[in-house]
Design a protein around this motif. Structure first.
Motif, PDB file in Angstrom:
ATOM      1  N   ILE A   1       0.752  -1.236  -0.031  1.00 55.46           N
ATOM      2  CA  ILE A   1      -0.133   0.062   0.016  1.00 55.46           C
ATOM      3  C   ILE A   1       0.838   1.283   0.022  1.00 55.46           C
ATOM      4  O   ILE A   1       0.879   2.081  -0.599  1.00 55.46           O
ATOM      5  CB  ILE A   1      -0.766   0.145   1.247  1.00 55.46           C
ATOM      6  CG1 ILE A   1      -1.648  -1.218   1.105  1.00 55.46           C
ATOM      7  CG2 ILE A   1      -1.821   1.289   1.427  1.00 55.46           C
ATOM      8  CD1 ILE A   1      -2.760  -1.155   2.423  1.00 55.46           C
TER       9      ILE A   1
ATOM     10  N   LEU B   1       1.200   4.029  -3.264  1.00 59.16           N
ATOM     11  CA  LEU B   1       0.924   5.539  -3.031  1.00 59.16           C
ATOM     12  C   LEU B   1       1.984   6.152  -3.277  1.00 59.16           C
ATOM     13  O   LEU B   1       1.818   7.323  -3.574  1.00 59.16           O
ATOM     14  CB  LEU B   1       0.114   5.644  -1.676  1.00 59.16           C
ATOM     15  CG  LEU B   1      -0.978   4.765  -1.378  1.00 59.16           C
ATOM     16  CD1 LEU B   1      -1.501   5.147   0.059  1.00 59.16           C
ATOM     17  CD2 LEU B   1      -2.144   5.495  -2.137  1.00 59.16           C
TER      18      LEU B   1
ATOM     19  N   LEU C   1      -6.926   0.176  -4.362  1.00 63.03           N
ATOM     20  CA  LEU C   1      -6.222   1.356  -4.612  1.00 63.03           C
ATOM     21  C   LEU C   1      -6.704   2.200  -6.023  1.00 63.03           C
ATOM     22  O   LEU C   1      -7.052   3.238  -5.920  1.00 63.03           O
ATOM     23  CB  LEU C   1      -4.652   1.541  -4.528  1.00 63.03           C
ATOM     24  CG  LEU C   1      -4.172   1.252  -3.081  1.00 63.03           C
ATOM     25  CD1 LEU C   1      -2.624   1.170  -3.160  1.00 63.03           C
ATOM     26  CD2 LEU C   1      -4.657   2.375  -2.027  1.00 63.03           C
TER      27      LEU C   1
ATOM     28  N   LEU D   1      -9.970   3.471  -4.944  1.00 66.48           N
ATOM     29  CA  LEU D   1     -10.190   4.319  -4.016  1.00 66.48           C
ATOM     30  C   LEU D   1      -9.328   5.691  -4.247  1.00 66.48           C
ATOM     31  O   LEU D   1      -9.603   6.864  -3.773  1.00 66.48           O
ATOM     32  CB  LEU D   1      -9.836   3.860  -2.369  1.00 66.48           C
ATOM     33  CG  LEU D   1     -10.737   2.578  -2.214  1.00 66.48           C
ATOM     34  CD1 LEU D   1     -10.257   1.930  -0.919  1.00 66.48           C
ATOM     35  CD2 LEU D   1     -12.206   3.092  -1.971  1.00 66.48           C
ATOM     36  N   ARG D   2      -8.026   5.565  -4.614  1.00 70.58           N
ATOM     37  CA  ARG D   2      -7.221   6.481  -4.875  1.00 70.58           C
ATOM     38  C   ARG D   2      -6.308   6.221  -6.278  1.00 70.58           C
ATOM     39  O   ARG D   2      -5.242   6.010  -6.135  1.00 70.58           O
ATOM     40  CB  ARG D   2      -6.149   6.489  -3.746  1.00 70.58           C
ATOM     41  CG  ARG D   2      -4.808   7.576  -3.752  1.00 70.58           C
ATOM     42  CD  ARG D   2      -5.812   8.991  -3.463  1.00 70.58           C
ATOM     43  NE  ARG D   2      -6.538   8.907  -2.054  1.00 70.58           N
ATOM     44  CZ  ARG D   2      -5.770   9.188  -1.017  1.00 70.58           C
ATOM     45  NH1 ARG D   2      -4.544   9.578  -0.938  1.00 70.58           N
ATOM     46  NH2 ARG D   2      -6.640   9.468   0.260  1.00 70.58           N
TER      47      ARG D   2
ATOM     48  N   TYR E   1      -2.280   0.365 -10.586  1.00 73.23           N
ATOM     49  CA  TYR E   1      -1.095   0.391  -9.779  1.00 73.23           C
ATOM     50  C   TYR E   1      -0.406  -0.998  -9.909  1.00 73.23           C
ATOM     51  O   TYR E   1       0.927  -1.233  -9.547  1.00 73.23           O
ATOM     52  CB  TYR E   1      -1.521   0.308  -8.204  1.00 73.23           C
ATOM     53  CG  TYR E   1      -1.769   1.620  -7.725  1.00 73.23           C
ATOM     54  CD1 TYR E   1      -0.937   2.519  -7.195  1.00 73.23           C
ATOM     55  CD2 TYR E   1      -3.298   2.114  -7.616  1.00 73.23           C
ATOM     56  CE1 TYR E   1      -1.164   3.780  -6.943  1.00 73.23           C
ATOM     57  CE2 TYR E   1      -3.514   3.528  -7.241  1.00 73.23           C
ATOM     58  CZ  TYR E   1      -2.390   4.309  -6.665  1.00 73.23           C
ATOM     59  OH  TYR E   1      -2.847   5.595  -6.162  1.00 73.23           O
TER      60      TYR E   1
ATOM     61  N   VAL F   1      -7.169  -1.160   3.553  1.00 70.71           N
ATOM     62  CA  VAL F   1      -6.294  -0.122   2.631  1.00 70.71           C
ATOM     63  C   VAL F   1      -7.011   1.230   2.857  1.00 70.71           C
ATOM     64  O   VAL F   1      -6.337   2.330   2.866  1.00 70.71           O
ATOM     65  CB  VAL F   1      -7.014  -0.676   1.104  1.00 70.71           C
ATOM     66  CG1 VAL F   1      -6.890   0.774   0.170  1.00 70.71           C
ATOM     67  CG2 VAL F   1      -6.038  -1.778   0.817  1.00 70.71           C
ATOM     68  N   GLN F   2      -8.359   1.204   3.353  1.00 67.28           N
ATOM     69  CA  GLN F   2      -8.825   2.604   3.674  1.00 67.28           C
ATOM     70  C   GLN F   2      -8.168   3.195   4.714  1.00 67.28           C
ATOM     71  O   GLN F   2      -8.015   4.429   4.937  1.00 67.28           O
ATOM     72  CB  GLN F   2     -10.183   2.343   4.002  1.00 67.28           C
ATOM     73  CG  GLN F   2     -11.357   3.834   3.933  1.00 67.28           C
ATOM     74  CD  GLN F   2     -11.272   4.613   2.824  1.00 67.28           C
ATOM     75  OE1 GLN F   2     -11.675   4.019   1.865  1.00 67.28           O
ATOM     76  NE2 GLN F   2     -10.788   5.754   2.767  1.00 67.28           N
TER      77      GLN F   2
ATOM     78  N   TYR G   1      -5.062   2.887   5.954  1.00 72.36           N
ATOM     79  CA  TYR G   1      -3.869   3.532   5.482  1.00 72.36           C
ATOM     80  C   TYR G   1      -3.970   4.796   4.508  1.00 72.36           C
ATOM     81  O   TYR G   1      -3.324   5.808   4.765  1.00 72.36           O
ATOM     82  CB  TYR G   1      -3.028   2.494   4.650  1.00 72.36           C
ATOM     83  CG  TYR G   1      -2.474   1.474   5.525  1.00 72.36           C
ATOM     84  CD1 TYR G   1      -0.994   1.766   6.002  1.00 72.36           C
ATOM     85  CD2 TYR G   1      -2.995   0.400   5.927  1.00 72.36           C
ATOM     86  CE1 TYR G   1      -0.420   0.843   6.989  1.00 72.36           C
ATOM     87  CE2 TYR G   1      -2.234  -0.590   6.824  1.00 72.36           C
ATOM     88  CZ  TYR G   1      -1.187  -0.175   7.416  1.00 72.36           C
ATOM     89  OH  TYR G   1      -0.574  -1.003   8.280  1.00 72.36           O
ATOM     90  N   LEU G   2      -5.036   4.779   3.965  1.00 78.06           N
ATOM     91  CA  LEU G   2      -5.458   6.066   3.066  1.00 78.06           C
ATOM     92  C   LEU G   2      -5.833   7.281   4.327  1.00 78.06           C
ATOM     93  O   LEU G   2      -5.413   8.162   4.025  1.00 78.06           O
ATOM     94  CB  LEU G   2      -6.544   5.999   1.911  1.00 78.06           C
ATOM     95  CG  LEU G   2      -6.180   5.078   0.897  1.00 78.06           C
ATOM     96  CD1 LEU G   2      -7.303   4.701   0.153  1.00 78.06           C
ATOM     97  CD2 LEU G   2      -5.141   5.760  -0.064  1.00 78.06           C
ATOM     98  N   ASP G   3      -6.443   6.741   5.120  1.00 80.92           N
ATOM     99  CA  ASP G   3      -6.940   7.904   6.116  1.00 80.92           C
ATOM    100  C   ASP G   3      -5.772   8.094   7.221  1.00 80.92           C
ATOM    101  O   ASP G   3      -5.975   9.279   8.101  1.00 80.92           O
ATOM    102  CB  ASP G   3      -7.974   7.197   7.023  1.00 80.92           C
ATOM    103  CG  ASP G   3      -9.442   7.061   5.927  1.00 80.92           C
ATOM    104  OD1 ASP G   3      -9.436   7.544   4.881  1.00 80.92           O
ATOM    105  OD2 ASP G   3     -10.342   6.265   6.537  1.00 80.92           O
TER     106      ASP G   3
ATOM    107  N   GLN H   1      -2.360   8.562   6.739  1.00 82.37           N
ATOM    108  CA  GLN H   1      -1.007   9.016   6.175  1.00 82.37           C
ATOM    109  C   GLN H   1      -0.178   9.463   7.009  1.00 82.37           C
ATOM    110  O   GLN H   1       1.114   9.384   6.973  1.00 82.37           O
ATOM    111  CB  GLN H   1      -1.183   9.842   5.042  1.00 82.37           C
ATOM    112  CG  GLN H   1      -2.104   9.602   3.834  1.00 82.37           C
ATOM    113  CD  GLN H   1      -1.329   8.539   3.013  1.00 82.37           C
ATOM    114  OE1 GLN H   1      -0.188   8.793   2.467  1.00 82.37           O
ATOM    115  NE2 GLN H   1      -1.872   7.414   2.682  1.00 82.37           N
TER     116      GLN H   1
END
Ligand code: NAD
Ligand code: TYD
Length: 363
Positions: A203, A207, A268, A271-272, A289, A333-334, A336-338, A340
Protein backbone atom coordinates in the motif's frame (compact mmCIF):
# COMPACT_ATOMS: atom_id res chain seq x y z
CA UNK A 1 -6.07 -6.24 35.67
CA UNK A 2 -4.08 -7.90 32.94
CA UNK A 3 -0.47 -7.46 31.81
CA UNK A 4 0.06 -7.30 28.04
CA UNK A 5 3.58 -7.49 26.57
CA UNK A 6 4.51 -6.24 23.10
CA UNK A 7 1.56 -3.85 23.34
CA UNK A 8 3.06 -1.13 21.10
CA UNK A 9 3.44 -3.49 18.13
CA UNK A 10 0.91 -4.30 15.44
CA UNK A 11 -1.24 -6.98 17.08
CA UNK A 12 -0.53 -6.03 20.70
CA UNK A 13 -1.69 -2.45 20.09
CA UNK A 14 -4.86 -3.61 18.33
CA UNK A 15 -5.51 -5.97 21.25
CA UNK A 16 -5.07 -3.26 23.90
CA UNK A 17 -7.18 -0.74 21.97
CA UNK A 18 -9.99 -3.29 21.54
CA UNK A 19 -9.71 -4.38 25.18
CA UNK A 20 -9.96 -0.84 26.52
CA UNK A 21 -12.93 -0.14 24.24
CA UNK A 22 -14.82 -3.20 25.44
CA UNK A 23 -13.78 -3.96 29.02
CA UNK A 24 -13.55 -2.16 32.32
CA UNK A 25 -10.47 -4.08 33.40
CA UNK A 26 -7.18 -2.14 33.51
CA UNK A 27 -4.29 -3.07 31.21
CA UNK A 28 -0.65 -2.72 32.15
CA UNK A 29 1.34 -2.58 28.90
CA UNK A 30 4.98 -3.61 28.72
CA UNK A 31 6.97 -2.97 25.55
CA UNK A 32 10.66 -2.52 24.83
CA UNK A 33 9.86 -0.13 21.95
CA UNK A 34 12.13 -1.74 19.38
CA UNK A 35 11.94 -0.45 15.78
CA UNK A 36 8.55 -2.26 15.59
CA UNK A 37 7.10 -0.73 18.75
CA UNK A 38 5.34 2.57 18.25
CA UNK A 39 3.63 4.49 21.05
CA UNK A 40 1.62 6.32 18.42
CA UNK A 41 -0.34 3.08 18.03
CA UNK A 42 -1.66 3.65 21.55
CA UNK A 43 -2.07 7.42 21.24
CA UNK A 44 -5.86 7.30 21.59
CA UNK A 45 -5.41 5.85 25.10
CA UNK A 46 -3.43 8.83 26.33
CA UNK A 47 -4.86 9.95 29.66
CA UNK A 48 -7.00 6.81 29.98
CA UNK A 49 -6.65 5.72 33.64
CA UNK A 50 -7.31 2.09 32.64
CA UNK A 51 -4.13 1.89 30.56
CA UNK A 52 -0.64 2.08 32.05
CA UNK A 53 2.36 1.89 29.75
CA UNK A 54 5.80 0.72 30.90
CA UNK A 55 8.82 0.66 28.60
CA UNK A 56 10.93 -2.43 29.25
CA UNK A 57 12.15 -5.83 28.18
CA UNK A 58 10.31 -9.10 28.87
CA UNK A 59 13.80 -10.49 29.56
CA UNK A 60 14.32 -8.06 32.46
CA UNK A 61 13.29 -10.43 35.25
CA UNK A 62 13.57 -7.79 37.97
CA UNK A 63 11.36 -5.32 36.11
CA UNK A 64 8.73 -7.96 35.31
CA UNK A 65 8.75 -9.32 38.88
CA UNK A 66 8.25 -5.76 40.16
CA UNK A 67 5.31 -5.17 37.80
CA UNK A 68 3.67 -8.45 38.78
CA UNK A 69 4.10 -7.72 42.50
CA UNK A 70 2.80 -4.16 42.14
CA UNK A 71 -0.19 -4.73 39.85
CA UNK A 72 -1.09 -8.36 40.66
CA UNK A 73 -2.59 -9.19 37.24
CA UNK A 74 -4.98 -12.11 36.81
CA UNK A 75 -3.47 -12.82 33.40
CA UNK A 76 -0.42 -12.14 31.23
CA UNK A 77 -0.82 -12.01 27.44
CA UNK A 78 2.54 -12.29 25.70
CA UNK A 79 2.78 -10.66 22.27
CA UNK A 80 6.37 -9.43 22.68
CA UNK A 81 8.63 -10.87 20.00
CA UNK A 82 10.88 -10.13 17.10
CA UNK A 83 8.45 -10.95 14.32
CA UNK A 84 9.81 -10.32 10.82
CA UNK A 85 11.11 -13.38 8.92
CA UNK A 86 13.32 -11.31 6.58
CA UNK A 87 14.98 -9.57 9.54
CA UNK A 88 15.56 -12.96 11.16
CA UNK A 89 17.45 -14.03 8.04
CA UNK A 90 19.68 -10.94 8.08
CA UNK A 91 20.26 -11.08 11.86
CA UNK A 92 18.88 -13.95 13.95
CA UNK A 93 20.43 -12.98 17.28
CA UNK A 94 17.71 -10.59 18.48
CA UNK A 95 15.18 -13.34 17.73
CA UNK A 96 16.99 -15.81 19.96
CA UNK A 97 17.36 -13.18 22.65
CA UNK A 98 13.77 -11.97 22.82
CA UNK A 99 11.73 -14.91 21.57
CA UNK A 100 13.62 -17.62 23.47
CA UNK A 101 15.64 -16.09 26.30
CA UNK A 102 13.14 -13.29 26.88
CA UNK A 103 10.18 -15.68 27.01
CA UNK A 104 12.14 -17.88 29.43
CA UNK A 105 12.77 -14.96 31.81
CA UNK A 106 9.16 -13.88 31.52
CA UNK A 107 7.97 -17.40 32.34
CA UNK A 108 10.28 -17.56 35.35
CA UNK A 109 9.00 -14.25 36.72
CA UNK A 110 5.40 -15.33 36.13
CA UNK A 111 5.96 -18.74 37.74
CA UNK A 112 7.40 -17.15 40.85
CA UNK A 113 4.49 -14.66 41.11
CA UNK A 114 1.89 -17.35 40.40
CA UNK A 115 3.37 -19.75 43.00
CA UNK A 116 2.74 -17.15 45.70
CA UNK A 117 -0.94 -16.60 44.85
CA UNK A 118 -3.79 -17.89 47.00
CA UNK A 119 -5.39 -21.12 45.70
CA UNK A 120 -8.39 -19.58 43.92
CA UNK A 121 -6.28 -16.83 42.29
CA UNK A 122 -3.78 -19.47 41.31
CA UNK A 123 -6.43 -21.58 39.62
CA UNK A 124 -7.92 -18.58 37.80
CA UNK A 125 -4.58 -17.16 36.60
CA UNK A 126 -3.68 -17.49 32.89
CA UNK A 127 -0.49 -17.02 30.87
CA UNK A 128 -1.49 -16.68 27.22
CA UNK A 129 1.34 -17.03 24.71
CA UNK A 130 0.70 -15.64 21.22
CA UNK A 131 2.42 -17.74 18.60
CA UNK A 132 2.33 -18.36 14.89
CA UNK A 133 1.40 -20.98 12.30
CA UNK A 134 4.96 -20.72 10.97
CA UNK A 135 6.19 -23.14 13.67
CA UNK A 136 4.53 -25.96 11.70
CA UNK A 137 6.69 -25.41 8.61
CA UNK A 138 5.55 -25.43 5.01
CA UNK A 139 2.63 -27.33 3.42
CA UNK A 140 2.50 -28.89 -0.03
CA UNK A 141 -0.36 -27.77 -2.25
CA UNK A 142 -2.87 -30.47 -1.35
CA UNK A 143 -1.84 -31.23 2.23
CA UNK A 144 -4.49 -30.63 4.90
CA UNK A 145 -4.25 -27.38 6.90
CA UNK A 146 -2.25 -27.28 10.15
CA UNK A 147 -4.12 -28.72 13.12
CA UNK A 148 -2.90 -28.30 16.71
CA UNK A 149 -1.23 -31.71 16.56
CA UNK A 150 0.75 -31.05 13.39
CA UNK A 151 4.41 -31.62 14.09
CA UNK A 152 6.74 -28.67 14.53
CA UNK A 153 9.01 -28.10 11.51
CA UNK A 154 10.14 -24.45 11.70
CA UNK A 155 12.23 -23.31 8.74
CA UNK A 156 13.37 -19.76 9.50
CA UNK A 157 15.26 -18.35 12.48
CA UNK A 158 12.01 -16.51 13.33
CA UNK A 159 9.82 -19.61 13.31
CA UNK A 160 12.49 -21.69 15.07
CA UNK A 161 12.69 -19.13 17.86
CA UNK A 162 8.90 -19.02 18.17
CA UNK A 163 8.80 -22.83 18.23
CA UNK A 164 11.33 -22.84 21.07
CA UNK A 165 9.20 -20.36 23.02
CA UNK A 166 6.10 -22.52 22.48
CA UNK A 167 7.97 -25.53 23.86
CA UNK A 168 9.05 -23.59 26.95
CA UNK A 169 5.47 -22.47 27.57
CA UNK A 170 4.26 -26.05 27.21
CA UNK A 171 6.96 -27.29 29.58
CA UNK A 172 6.00 -24.75 32.27
CA UNK A 173 2.51 -26.22 32.27
CA UNK A 174 3.58 -29.85 32.35
CA UNK A 175 6.38 -29.37 34.85
CA UNK A 176 5.13 -26.64 37.16
CA UNK A 177 1.38 -26.62 36.50
CA UNK A 178 1.42 -22.99 35.28
CA UNK A 179 -2.01 -22.42 33.64
CA UNK A 180 -0.82 -21.56 30.14
CA UNK A 181 -2.68 -21.18 26.85
CA UNK A 182 -1.01 -21.02 23.44
CA UNK A 183 -2.54 -19.62 20.26
CA UNK A 184 -0.95 -20.28 16.87
CA UNK A 185 -2.33 -17.80 14.39
CA UNK A 186 -1.99 -17.30 10.65
CA UNK A 187 -0.85 -14.08 8.93
CA UNK A 188 -2.60 -10.99 10.26
CA UNK A 189 -3.38 -7.78 8.41
CA UNK A 190 -5.11 -4.54 9.35
CA UNK A 191 -4.51 -1.14 10.97
CA UNK A 192 -1.11 -0.30 12.52
CA UNK A 193 0.71 -3.03 10.54
CA UNK A 194 4.36 -2.03 10.22
CA UNK A 195 5.01 -1.20 6.55
CA UNK A 196 7.83 -3.67 6.03
CA UNK A 197 5.31 -6.56 5.95
CA UNK A 198 3.66 -7.55 2.68
CA UNK A 199 0.28 -5.80 2.71
CA UNK A 200 1.22 -2.43 4.25
CA UNK A 201 4.46 -2.34 2.22
CA UNK A 202 2.48 -2.72 -0.99
CA UNK A 203 0.00 0.00 0.00
CA UNK A 204 2.71 2.44 1.06
CA UNK A 205 4.92 1.77 -1.98
CA UNK A 206 2.03 2.01 -4.41
CA UNK A 207 0.89 5.34 -3.00
CA UNK A 208 4.45 6.65 -3.37
CA UNK A 209 4.69 5.34 -6.96
CA UNK A 210 7.43 2.90 -5.95
CA UNK A 211 7.86 -0.65 -7.23
CA UNK A 212 5.91 -3.47 -5.58
CA UNK A 213 8.51 -6.20 -4.92
CA UNK A 214 7.04 -9.71 -5.15
CA UNK A 215 9.44 -12.43 -3.98
CA UNK A 216 10.07 -15.32 -6.39
CA UNK A 217 7.02 -16.30 -8.44
CA UNK A 218 4.52 -14.78 -5.98
CA UNK A 219 2.68 -18.12 -5.70
CA UNK A 220 3.47 -18.66 -2.02
CA UNK A 221 0.27 -19.05 -0.04
CA UNK A 222 -0.59 -17.47 3.29
CA UNK A 223 -3.84 -17.74 5.28
CA UNK A 224 -4.93 -14.19 6.14
CA UNK A 225 -6.84 -13.06 9.22
CA UNK A 226 -8.03 -9.53 9.99
CA UNK A 227 -6.20 -8.42 13.13
CA UNK A 228 -9.39 -7.48 15.04
CA UNK A 229 -10.58 -11.08 14.59
CA UNK A 230 -7.28 -12.33 16.03
CA UNK A 231 -7.87 -10.07 19.04
CA UNK A 232 -11.37 -11.48 19.58
CA UNK A 233 -9.93 -15.00 19.35
CA UNK A 234 -7.37 -14.21 22.05
CA UNK A 235 -10.04 -12.77 24.36
CA UNK A 236 -12.12 -15.89 23.75
CA UNK A 237 -9.22 -18.25 24.55
CA UNK A 238 -8.35 -16.22 27.65
CA UNK A 239 -11.92 -16.58 28.92
CA UNK A 240 -12.84 -20.08 27.87
CA UNK A 241 -9.66 -21.91 26.87
CA UNK A 242 -8.55 -24.95 28.85
CA UNK A 243 -5.15 -24.52 30.55
CA UNK A 244 -2.39 -26.42 28.78
CA UNK A 245 -4.26 -26.39 25.46
CA UNK A 246 -3.20 -25.01 22.09
CA UNK A 247 -5.69 -23.25 19.80
CA UNK A 248 -5.00 -22.59 16.13
CA UNK A 249 -6.50 -19.34 14.88
CA UNK A 250 -7.14 -18.60 11.21
CA UNK A 251 -9.55 -17.02 8.81
CA UNK A 252 -9.92 -19.77 6.17
CA UNK A 253 -8.46 -17.29 3.69
CA UNK A 254 -5.67 -18.92 1.73
CA UNK A 255 -4.33 -16.55 -0.90
CA UNK A 256 -1.25 -16.47 -3.12
CA UNK A 257 0.95 -13.42 -2.53
CA UNK A 258 0.49 -12.19 -6.09
CA UNK A 259 -3.30 -12.31 -5.68
CA UNK A 260 -2.96 -10.25 -2.49
CA UNK A 261 -0.89 -7.65 -4.32
CA UNK A 262 -3.42 -7.56 -7.18
CA UNK A 263 -6.26 -7.04 -4.69
CA UNK A 264 -4.42 -4.19 -2.98
CA UNK A 265 -3.71 -2.56 -6.38
CA UNK A 266 -7.31 -2.92 -7.51
CA UNK A 267 -8.64 -1.36 -4.29
CA UNK A 268 -6.21 1.53 -4.62
CA UNK A 269 -7.22 1.97 -8.27
CA UNK A 270 -10.79 2.36 -7.02
CA UNK A 271 -10.17 4.43 -3.90
CA UNK A 272 -7.13 6.52 -4.92
CA UNK A 273 -6.54 6.28 -8.69
CA UNK A 274 -2.89 6.59 -9.76
CA UNK A 275 -2.12 10.20 -10.78
CA UNK A 276 -1.22 10.63 -14.45
CA UNK A 277 2.25 11.85 -13.45
CA UNK A 278 3.02 8.41 -11.96
CA UNK A 279 1.17 6.13 -14.36
CA UNK A 280 4.11 6.03 -16.78
CA UNK A 281 6.65 4.69 -14.25
CA UNK A 282 6.67 1.11 -15.55
CA UNK A 283 4.05 0.71 -18.20
CA UNK A 284 2.90 3.72 -20.14
CA UNK A 285 -0.18 1.78 -21.33
CA UNK A 286 -1.47 1.25 -17.84
CA UNK A 287 -3.05 3.51 -15.28
CA UNK A 288 -3.25 0.72 -12.70
CA UNK A 289 -1.06 0.30 -9.65
CA UNK A 290 -0.55 -3.25 -10.94
CA UNK A 291 2.01 -1.81 -13.37
CA UNK A 292 4.31 -1.18 -10.38
CA UNK A 293 4.60 -4.92 -9.63
CA UNK A 294 8.12 -6.27 -10.03
CA UNK A 295 9.39 -9.79 -9.36
CA UNK A 296 12.53 -9.87 -7.21
CA UNK A 297 14.85 -12.57 -5.84
CA UNK A 298 13.10 -14.99 -3.52
CA UNK A 299 13.49 -15.18 0.25
CA UNK A 300 16.00 -17.93 1.19
CA UNK A 301 14.16 -21.01 2.51
CA UNK A 302 10.81 -19.38 1.66
CA UNK A 303 7.92 -21.46 3.02
CA UNK A 304 5.54 -22.27 0.18
CA UNK A 305 2.21 -22.55 1.93
CA UNK A 306 0.63 -22.00 5.34
CA UNK A 307 -2.98 -22.87 6.15
CA UNK A 308 -4.72 -23.09 9.51
CA UNK A 309 -7.37 -25.59 10.49
CA UNK A 310 -9.38 -23.45 12.92
CA UNK A 311 -12.04 -26.04 13.73
CA UNK A 312 -10.95 -26.64 17.34
CA UNK A 313 -11.40 -23.04 18.51
CA UNK A 314 -14.72 -22.88 16.69
CA UNK A 315 -16.00 -26.21 18.04
CA UNK A 316 -14.76 -25.91 21.63
CA UNK A 317 -14.91 -22.17 22.26
CA UNK A 318 -17.43 -20.95 19.69
CA UNK A 319 -15.07 -18.44 18.04
CA UNK A 320 -15.42 -17.42 14.40
CA UNK A 321 -13.91 -14.51 12.46
CA UNK A 322 -16.28 -11.62 11.78
CA UNK A 323 -14.58 -10.35 8.61
CA UNK A 324 -14.20 -11.98 5.23
CA UNK A 325 -10.98 -11.23 3.37
CA UNK A 326 -12.89 -8.88 1.08
CA UNK A 327 -14.30 -6.76 3.92
CA UNK A 328 -11.08 -6.83 5.94
CA UNK A 329 -8.74 -5.83 3.12
CA UNK A 330 -11.03 -2.97 2.08
CA UNK A 331 -11.03 -1.63 5.66
CA UNK A 332 -7.25 -2.01 5.77
CA UNK A 333 -6.55 -0.11 2.55
CA UNK A 334 -8.96 2.61 3.65
CA UNK A 335 -7.21 2.85 7.04
CA UNK A 336 -3.84 3.46 5.37
CA UNK A 337 -5.40 6.10 3.12
CA UNK A 338 -6.93 7.80 6.17
CA UNK A 339 -3.79 7.59 8.30
CA UNK A 340 -1.01 8.98 6.12
CA UNK A 341 0.47 10.84 9.11
CA UNK A 342 0.96 7.57 10.97
CA UNK A 343 2.68 6.12 7.90
CA UNK A 344 4.90 9.17 7.43
CA UNK A 345 6.00 9.09 11.06
CA UNK A 346 6.93 5.40 10.78
CA UNK A 347 9.04 5.98 7.67
CA UNK A 348 12.03 7.10 9.73
CA UNK A 349 15.74 6.84 8.98
CA UNK A 350 15.93 3.34 10.51
CA UNK A 351 13.13 2.14 8.31
CA UNK A 352 14.83 3.47 5.18
CA UNK A 353 18.04 1.62 6.12
CA UNK A 354 16.08 -1.61 6.38
CA UNK A 355 14.47 -1.14 2.96
CA UNK A 356 17.90 -0.52 1.43
CA UNK A 357 19.33 -3.65 3.10
CA UNK A 358 16.44 -5.97 2.23
CA UNK A 359 15.78 -4.96 -1.36
CA UNK A 360 19.12 -3.77 -2.82
CA UNK A 361 20.36 -7.38 -3.14
CA UNK A 362 17.13 -8.63 -4.74
CA UNK A 363 17.10 -6.47 -7.86
P1 NAD B 1 5.43 -6.59 15.95
O1 NAD B 1 6.84 -6.83 15.52
O2 NAD B 1 4.60 -5.60 15.21
O3 NAD B 1 5.41 -6.15 17.48
C1 NAD B 1 6.22 -6.75 18.45
C2 NAD B 1 6.26 -5.83 19.67
O4 NAD B 1 7.06 -6.46 20.67
C3 NAD B 1 6.89 -4.47 19.37
O5 NAD B 1 6.11 -3.44 19.92
C4 NAD B 1 8.25 -4.54 20.05
O6 NAD B 1 8.72 -3.28 20.52
C5 NAD B 1 7.95 -5.49 21.20
N1 NAD B 1 9.14 -6.19 21.70
C6 NAD B 1 10.12 -6.80 20.95
N2 NAD B 1 11.05 -7.33 21.77
C7 NAD B 1 10.64 -7.07 23.04
C8 NAD B 1 11.17 -7.40 24.31
N3 NAD B 1 12.32 -8.07 24.45
N4 NAD B 1 10.48 -6.99 25.42
C9 NAD B 1 9.32 -6.29 25.29
N5 NAD B 1 8.81 -5.95 24.11
C10 NAD B 1 9.43 -6.34 23.01
O7 NAD B 1 4.76 -8.02 15.94
P2 NAD B 1 3.22 -8.42 15.74
O8 NAD B 1 2.98 -8.65 14.30
O9 NAD B 1 2.36 -7.48 16.50
O10 NAD B 1 3.22 -9.85 16.45
C11 NAD B 1 2.89 -9.98 17.83
C12 NAD B 1 2.99 -11.44 18.21
O11 NAD B 1 2.10 -12.21 17.41
C13 NAD B 1 4.38 -12.03 17.98
O12 NAD B 1 4.65 -12.89 19.07
C14 NAD B 1 4.25 -12.80 16.69
O13 NAD B 1 5.13 -13.91 16.67
C15 NAD B 1 2.79 -13.25 16.76
N6 NAD B 1 2.14 -13.47 15.46
C16 NAD B 1 2.17 -12.49 14.50
C17 NAD B 1 1.50 -12.71 13.29
C18 NAD B 1 1.47 -11.66 12.22
O14 NAD B 1 0.96 -11.93 11.13
N7 NAD B 1 1.95 -10.45 12.46
C19 NAD B 1 0.83 -13.92 13.08
C20 NAD B 1 0.82 -14.89 14.10
C21 NAD B 1 1.47 -14.64 15.28
P1 TYD C 1 5.48 -11.17 5.47
O1 TYD C 1 4.48 -10.05 5.53
O2 TYD C 1 6.91 -10.84 5.73
O3 TYD C 1 4.94 -12.32 6.45
P2 TYD C 1 5.48 -13.85 6.65
O4 TYD C 1 6.79 -14.03 6.01
O5 TYD C 1 5.55 -13.93 8.15
O6 TYD C 1 4.42 -14.73 6.07
O7 TYD C 1 5.38 -11.84 4.05
C1 TYD C 1 4.17 -12.41 3.59
C2 TYD C 1 4.48 -13.07 2.28
O8 TYD C 1 4.79 -12.06 1.31
C3 TYD C 1 5.70 -13.99 2.32
O9 TYD C 1 5.44 -15.13 1.51
C4 TYD C 1 6.81 -13.15 1.73
C5 TYD C 1 6.08 -12.26 0.74
N1 TYD C 1 6.69 -10.92 0.52
C6 TYD C 1 6.93 -10.48 -0.78
O10 TYD C 1 6.67 -11.18 -1.78
N2 TYD C 1 7.47 -9.23 -0.95
C7 TYD C 1 7.80 -8.43 0.10
O11 TYD C 1 8.34 -7.32 -0.12
C8 TYD C 1 7.52 -8.89 1.43
C9 TYD C 1 7.84 -8.05 2.62
C10 TYD C 1 6.95 -10.15 1.59
Amino acid sequence: MILVTGSAGFIGANFVLNWCAQRDETVVSLDKLTYAGNLENLATLKGNPRHLFVQGDIGDAELVAGLLAQYRPRAVVNFAAESHVDRSIHGPEDFIQTNIVGTFHLLEAVRSYWSGLADTEKADFRFLHVSTDEVYGSLAKDEPAFSETHRYEPNSPYSASKAASDHLVRAYHHTYGLPVLTTNCSNNYGPYHFPEKLIPLMIVNALAGRKLPVYGDGQQIRDWLYVVDHCSAIRCVLEKGRPGEVYNVGGWNEKANLDIVHTVCDLLDELRPLPASQSSILDPQSSSYRSLITFVADRPGHDRRYAIDARKIERELGWKPAETFETGIRKTVQWYLDNQDWVNNVLSGNYRQWIEKNYSERA
